[in-house]
Scaffold this motif. Structure first.
Motif, PDB file in Angstrom:
ATOM      1  N   LEU A 174       0.817  -1.210   0.000  1.00 27.33           N
ATOM      2  CA  LEU A 174       0.000   0.000   0.000  1.00 27.33           C
ATOM      3  C   LEU A 174       0.853   1.263   0.000  1.00 27.33           C
ATOM      4  O   LEU A 174       0.498   2.280  -0.607  1.00 27.33           O
ATOM      5  N   LYS A 175       2.014   1.220   0.674  1.00 25.93           N
ATOM      6  CA  LYS A 175       2.861   2.402   0.814  1.00 25.93           C
ATOM      7  C   LYS A 175       3.822   2.597  -0.356  1.00 25.93           C
ATOM      8  O   LYS A 175       4.088   3.732  -0.765  1.00 25.93           O
ATOM      9  N   ARG A 176       4.319   1.516  -0.903  1.00 22.54           N
ATOM     10  CA  ARG A 176       5.433   1.638  -1.844  1.00 22.54           C
ATOM     11  C   ARG A 176       5.101   1.261  -3.283  1.00 22.54           C
ATOM     12  O   ARG A 176       5.888   1.501  -4.188  1.00 22.54           O
ATOM     13  N   SER A 177       3.949   0.615  -3.510  1.00 20.30           N
ATOM     14  CA  SER A 177       3.632   0.150  -4.861  1.00 20.30           C
ATOM     15  C   SER A 177       2.441   0.907  -5.426  1.00 20.30           C
ATOM     16  O   SER A 177       1.576   1.370  -4.690  1.00 20.30           O
ATOM     17  N   GLN A 178       2.427   1.006  -6.759  1.00 23.38           N
ATOM     18  CA  GLN A 178       1.295   1.616  -7.444  1.00 23.38           C
ATOM     19  C   GLN A 178       0.377   0.563  -8.068  1.00 23.38           C
ATOM     20  O   GLN A 178      -0.618   0.910  -8.709  1.00 23.38           O
ATOM     21  N   GLU A 179       0.746  -0.709  -7.885  1.00 18.91           N
ATOM     22  CA  GLU A 179      -0.062  -1.787  -8.451  1.00 18.91           C
ATOM     23  C   GLU A 179      -1.456  -1.796  -7.821  1.00 18.91           C
ATOM     24  O   GLU A 179      -1.619  -1.561  -6.622  1.00 18.91           O
ATOM     25  N   ASP A 180      -2.485  -2.102  -8.628  1.00 16.39           N
ATOM     26  CA  ASP A 180      -3.859  -2.122  -8.129  1.00 16.39           C
ATOM     27  C   ASP A 180      -4.186  -3.375  -7.327  1.00 16.39           C
ATOM     28  O   ASP A 180      -5.143  -3.390  -6.541  1.00 16.39           O
ATOM     29  N   THR A 181      -3.417  -4.453  -7.574  1.00 12.64           N
ATOM     30  CA  THR A 181      -3.733  -5.730  -6.907  1.00 12.64           C
ATOM     31  C   THR A 181      -2.476  -6.357  -6.303  1.00 12.64           C
ATOM     32  O   THR A 181      -1.346  -6.079  -6.723  1.00 12.64           O
ATOM     33  N   LEU A 182      -2.730  -7.217  -5.319  1.00 14.03           N
ATOM     34  CA  LEU A 182      -1.653  -7.982  -4.669  1.00 14.03           C
ATOM     35  C   LEU A 182      -2.152  -9.408  -4.452  1.00 14.03           C
ATOM     36  O   LEU A 182      -3.309  -9.617  -4.082  1.00 14.03           O
ATOM     37  N   TYR A 183      -1.257 -10.368  -4.672  1.00  9.60           N
ATOM     38  CA  TYR A 183      -1.589 -11.773  -4.421  1.00  9.60           C
ATOM     39  C   TYR A 183      -0.797 -12.281  -3.225  1.00  9.60           C
ATOM     40  O   TYR A 183       0.419 -12.055  -3.115  1.00  9.60           O
ATOM     41  N   THR A 208     -10.781  -7.973  -0.423  1.00  8.21           N
ATOM     42  CA  THR A 208     -10.104  -9.274  -0.561  1.00  8.21           C
ATOM     43  C   THR A 208     -11.076 -10.316  -1.099  1.00  8.21           C
ATOM     44  O   THR A 208     -12.264 -10.310  -0.789  1.00  8.21           O
ATOM     45  N   THR A 209     -10.522 -11.214  -1.912  1.00  8.50           N
ATOM     46  CA  THR A 209     -11.295 -12.342  -2.436  1.00  8.50           C
ATOM     47  C   THR A 209     -10.327 -13.445  -2.797  1.00  8.50           C
ATOM     48  O   THR A 209      -9.109 -13.219  -2.890  1.00  8.50           O
ATOM     49  N   ASP A 210     -10.837 -14.650  -3.002  1.00  8.24           N
ATOM     50  CA  ASP A 210      -9.974 -15.747  -3.462  1.00  8.24           C
ATOM     51  C   ASP A 210      -9.728 -15.584  -4.952  1.00  8.24           C
ATOM     52  O   ASP A 210     -10.637 -15.220  -5.705  1.00  8.24           O
ATOM     53  N   SER A 211      -8.512 -15.886  -5.366  1.00 12.97           N
ATOM     54  CA  SER A 211      -8.150 -15.736  -6.767  1.00 12.97           C
ATOM     55  C   SER A 211      -8.882 -16.750  -7.630  1.00 12.97           C
ATOM     56  O   SER A 211      -8.985 -17.917  -7.278  1.00 12.97           O
ATOM     57  N   LEU A 212      -9.413 -16.295  -8.757  1.00 11.35           N
ATOM     58  CA  LEU A 212     -10.067 -17.201  -9.695  1.00 11.35           C
ATOM     59  C   LEU A 212      -9.037 -18.166 -10.266  1.00 11.35           C
ATOM     60  O   LEU A 212      -7.952 -17.767 -10.682  1.00 11.35           O
ATOM     61  N   GLY A 213      -9.378 -19.450 -10.279  1.00  8.71           N
ATOM     62  CA  GLY A 213      -8.481 -20.443 -10.851  1.00  8.71           C
ATOM     63  C   GLY A 213      -7.422 -20.947  -9.888  1.00  8.71           C
ATOM     64  O   GLY A 213      -6.724 -21.900 -10.199  1.00  8.71           O
ATOM     65  N   ASN A 214      -7.283 -20.313  -8.733  1.00 10.16           N
ATOM     66  CA  ASN A 214      -6.311 -20.777  -7.747  1.00 10.16           C
ATOM     67  C   ASN A 214      -6.822 -20.425  -6.356  1.00 10.16           C
ATOM     68  O   ASN A 214      -6.624 -19.310  -5.874  1.00 10.16           O
ATOM     69  N   LYS A 217      -4.662 -18.769  -3.402  1.00  9.30           N
ATOM     70  CA  LYS A 217      -4.176 -17.381  -3.436  1.00  9.30           C
ATOM     71  C   LYS A 217      -5.277 -16.428  -2.999  1.00  9.30           C
ATOM     72  O   LYS A 217      -6.426 -16.579  -3.392  1.00  9.30           O
ATOM     73  N   ILE A 218      -4.895 -15.433  -2.206  1.00  3.71           N
ATOM     74  CA  ILE A 218      -5.812 -14.355  -1.841  1.00  3.71           C
ATOM     75  C   ILE A 218      -5.514 -13.164  -2.754  1.00  3.71           C
ATOM     76  O   ILE A 218      -4.363 -12.720  -2.851  1.00  3.71           O
ATOM     77  N   LEU A 219      -6.526 -12.651  -3.425  1.00  5.43           N
ATOM     78  CA  LEU A 219      -6.387 -11.489  -4.292  1.00  5.43           C
ATOM     79  C   LEU A 219      -6.869 -10.255  -3.532  1.00  5.43           C
ATOM     80  O   LEU A 219      -7.986 -10.237  -3.012  1.00  5.43           O
ATOM     81  N   ILE A 220      -5.994  -9.253  -3.438  1.00  2.44           N
ATOM     82  CA  ILE A 220      -6.317  -8.026  -2.702  1.00  2.44           C
ATOM     83  C   ILE A 220      -6.351  -6.851  -3.677  1.00  2.44           C
ATOM     84  O   ILE A 220      -5.408  -6.632  -4.439  1.00  2.44           O
ATOM     85  N   TYR A 221      -7.466  -6.093  -3.653  1.00  2.00           N
ATOM     86  CA  TYR A 221      -7.601  -4.873  -4.462  1.00  2.00           C
ATOM     87  C   TYR A 221      -7.289  -3.669  -3.577  1.00  2.00           C
ATOM     88  O   TYR A 221      -7.695  -3.621  -2.405  1.00  2.00           O
ATOM     89  N   ARG A 222      -6.617  -2.680  -4.172  1.00  2.00           N
ATOM     90  CA  ARG A 222      -6.239  -1.489  -3.408  1.00  2.00           C
ATOM     91  C   ARG A 222      -7.461  -0.732  -2.895  1.00  2.00           C
ATOM     92  O   ARG A 222      -7.488  -0.289  -1.756  1.00  2.00           O
ATOM     93  N   ASP A 223      -8.487  -0.609  -3.735  1.00  2.46           N
ATOM     94  CA  ASP A 223      -9.726   0.043  -3.284  1.00  2.46           C
ATOM     95  C   ASP A 223     -10.864  -0.362  -4.199  1.00  2.46           C
ATOM     96  O   ASP A 223     -10.653  -1.010  -5.220  1.00  2.46           O
ATOM     97  N   LYS A 224     -12.074   0.048  -3.818  1.00  2.24           N
ATOM     98  CA  LYS A 224     -13.271  -0.390  -4.547  1.00  2.24           C
ATOM     99  C   LYS A 224     -13.401   0.246  -5.908  1.00  2.24           C
ATOM    100  O   LYS A 224     -14.257  -0.154  -6.708  1.00  2.24           O
ATOM    101  N   ASP A 225     -12.569   1.259  -6.229  1.00  2.00           N
ATOM    102  CA  ASP A 225     -12.669   1.933  -7.515  1.00  2.00           C
ATOM    103  C   ASP A 225     -11.963   1.171  -8.632  1.00  2.00           C
ATOM    104  O   ASP A 225     -12.108   1.527  -9.803  1.00  2.00           O
ATOM    105  N   GLU A 227     -11.526  -1.389 -11.408  1.00  2.00           N
ATOM    106  CA  GLU A 227     -12.553  -2.027 -12.233  1.00  2.00           C
ATOM    107  C   GLU A 227     -12.640  -3.523 -11.938  1.00  2.00           C
ATOM    108  O   GLU A 227     -11.635  -4.234 -11.933  1.00  2.00           O
ATOM    109  N   GLY A 228     -13.844  -4.006 -11.679  1.00  2.00           N
ATOM    110  CA  GLY A 228     -14.067  -5.425 -11.406  1.00  2.00           C
ATOM    111  C   GLY A 228     -13.769  -5.835  -9.978  1.00  2.00           C
ATOM    112  O   GLY A 228     -13.908  -7.003  -9.623  1.00  2.00           O
ATOM    113  N   ALA A 229     -13.376  -4.845  -9.151  1.00  2.00           N
ATOM    114  CA  ALA A 229     -13.006  -5.181  -7.772  1.00  2.00           C
ATOM    115  C   ALA A 229     -14.245  -5.472  -6.928  1.00  2.00           C
ATOM    116  O   ALA A 229     -15.269  -4.818  -7.060  1.00  2.00           O
TER     117      ALA A 229
END
Length: 528
Positions: A174-183, A208-214, A217-225, A227-229
């Motif tokens: 959250l502090k150092r990355s600009q990526e929208d998602t984290l696994y 947070t949600t479980d990753s599709l197909g795996n 893995k926990i899939l984490i979105y940075r925020d609700k904005d 797309e598809g989060a």
């Protein structure tokens, strides 16, 4: 096919499909104990209720390590059966305040080693399970919102450390990355559930949600904005957790819901363990135990009992040498049954077992059991109609209906346990009462050795100078009574409650005393 925790979820839909297409299911199980001690010796004195009472407190820490299920599907066009076999490896689990325990007898370890049991699959890959009682406790904790706190308090130091690493990983992202998602890779399903909740509480803005197909893995979105989060609903996380915890219990539930006939071989102990492992602690009342099993599996067949009854229709030279599963299977599979030389249905495996086909491997034994069931049903159906030709499952089950829910009792006072109705009356001859005349104390082992030449029997002490004898046949009792008619060593007579039991003698003397007192009282009044 072998089913472990590594491939269970991948194969679950296939198992469901095979079960739905089947006409009946072969069943077998391997245990952690053989019950070979003197306490569990099968005696001719025992009714099925007495046998149950002996077992119920002794098997609480005994479990099934393997369960074999073979689904038999009928092909109407070819008049043939296709069998699909599965071997499920099971292992107890620790979860919250549930800490399933079991015993392994040294003799059982030797037996399993002899038959190439894979202890690594049992320990590292065995499927978890919950009884209905344990499942109810977990679901109540979920309902009370207490499960998460309970699980958090019971984390090991290693799991605590792993959870802190996940939290730190999310914080840095959250502090150092600009990526929208984290696994996050979280192998343990229980820790995965806790991680979902902890991350949501520590970082309210993320989803947070479980990753599709795996699912690991926990899939984490940075925020609700994004797309598809979306965040997985708590109910979904709880269902995923329960699915893992239930493990093989889901298969038991599917079997119960399907109402498919279950076919086993000599399955009295299997039914006791099924209750203890998948329903709950064994009830004190034998009738409650039977009712619970019958509710779960309303159509149970035991090929041990069926083959015993049908063996009496064959001559000495026609019948199998024993109705142990291996002997019975080889009798039918090698074409030794003269009654089934023509018009038999083809039975084939849909795929070979991916382990060596050997007896005491649960999947293979479940196949052999179903195979014998088809042949026994075919024979019975053809005898009923007077001609031999291929027989479908409806006619097979109809022909064997008189044997439904009758579970074989090994060397007991009754022939079978009836899951649907009252058990049958004793079929053994009446007991004999033995009294030592030449000695003040009786040596049961010495008596048993002396009488063994007359036939199969059991002896138990009945007092310092007396014992009871249970014989397997009336011929044996008649020979013993004749042989000892004028003996000066032992007096042997048919057992009578009134003559030989303390309670019976007390009842007679009490009755005589009361009658005598009444007569004296009446005489006294008349004289007065």
């Amino acid at each position: 096919m072998e089913i472990t925790r590594n491939n269970f979820l991948d194969e679950l839909d296939t198992i469901k499909r095979d079960l739905s297409k089947s006409c009946f299911v072969g069943f077998d199980a391997e245990f952690t104990a053989l019950l070979s001690t003197e306490c569990f010796k099968h005696r001719l004195f025992d009714t099925s209720e007495e046998r149950y009472d002996k077992l119920k407190n002794k098997v609480s820490n005994m479990i099934m390590t393997q369960v074999g299920l073979t689904m038999f599907q009928y092909n109407r066009d070819l008049d043939s059966y296709t069998a699909t076999g599965y071997t499920f490896h099971l292992c107890p689990q620790v979860f919250g305040d549930i800490d399933q325990s079991f015993i392994f007898q040294a003799s059982t370890l030797n037996f399993l080693c002899k038959h190439n049991f894979d202890f690594n699959k049992f320990t590292y890959e065995g499927l978890p399970y919950l009884s209905q009682v344990e499942e109810a406790r977990v679901r109540q904790s979920l309902k009370d919102k207490s499960l998460f706190n309970d699980l958090s308090r019971m984390l090991t130091m290693e799991e605590e450390k792993q959870l802190q690493q996940y939290q730190s990983q999310v914080s840095k992202w959250l502090k150092r990355s600009q990526e929208d998602t984290l696994y996050l890779d979280v192998e343990n399903p229980v820790l995965r559930y806790i991680t979902h909740i902890e991350v949501r509480m520590s970082f309210p803005e993320v989803l947070t949600t479980d990753s599709l197909g795996n699912s690991k893995k926990i899939l984490i979105y940075r925020d609700k904005d994004v797309e598809g989060a979306h965040s997985a609903p708590i109910a979904i996380l709880e269902d995923n957790l329960m699915s893992h915890l239930l493990g093989f219990s889901q298969i038991i539930s599917l079997l119960s819901e399907s109402q498919k006939p279950i076919v086993g071989h000599n399955i009295f102990l299997d039914t006791v363990l099924l209750h203890n492992q998948f329903i709950g602690p064994l009830p004190n009342r034998y009738k409650d135990f039977k009712n619970n099993i019958h509710t779960m599996f309303p159509n149970v067949y035991d090929t041990k009992y069926i083959s015993h009854e049908m063996s009496m229709k064959l001559s000495y030279h026609e019948v199998w040498k024993s109705n142990a599963l291996q002997d019975l299977y080889e009798f039918f599979s090698e074409g030794k049954c003269k009654k089934l030389q023509n018009g038999v249905n083809l039975i084939k495996l849909s795929r070979p077992f991916n382990v060596k086909q050997s007896y005491h491997e649960a999947g293979w034994d479940s196949y052999c059991t179903g195979y014998c069931f088809i042949r026994l049903g075919h024979w019975t159906a053809c005898e009923n109609r007077g001609s031999y030709r291929p027989v479908g499952p409806v006619e097979t089950l109809s022909a064997l209906a008189p044997y439904c829910n009758k579970v074989n009792i090994i060397r007991g006072a009754v022939q079978y346990m009836n899951l649907a109705e009252d058990d049958p009356p004793r079929h053994r001859p009446g007991l004999l009462h033995l009294r030592a005349l030449a000695k003040r104390t009786i040596n049961v082992a010495e008596v048993a050795s002396e009488l063994a030449t007359f036939g199969s029997l059991d002896i138990k002490p009945y007092g310092s100078r007396t014992a009871l004898i249970a014989a397997s046949s009336r011929h044996t009792t008649q020979v013993i009574l004749k042989q000892y008619k004028n003996s000066k060593v032992y007096r042997i007579a048919p057992y009578s409650v009134y003559r030989h039991s303390t309670a019976g003698r007390m009842a007679i003397w009490s009755g005589a005393l009361i009658t005598g007192s009444l007569v004296l009282y009446l005489l006294h009044r008349k004289l007065k």
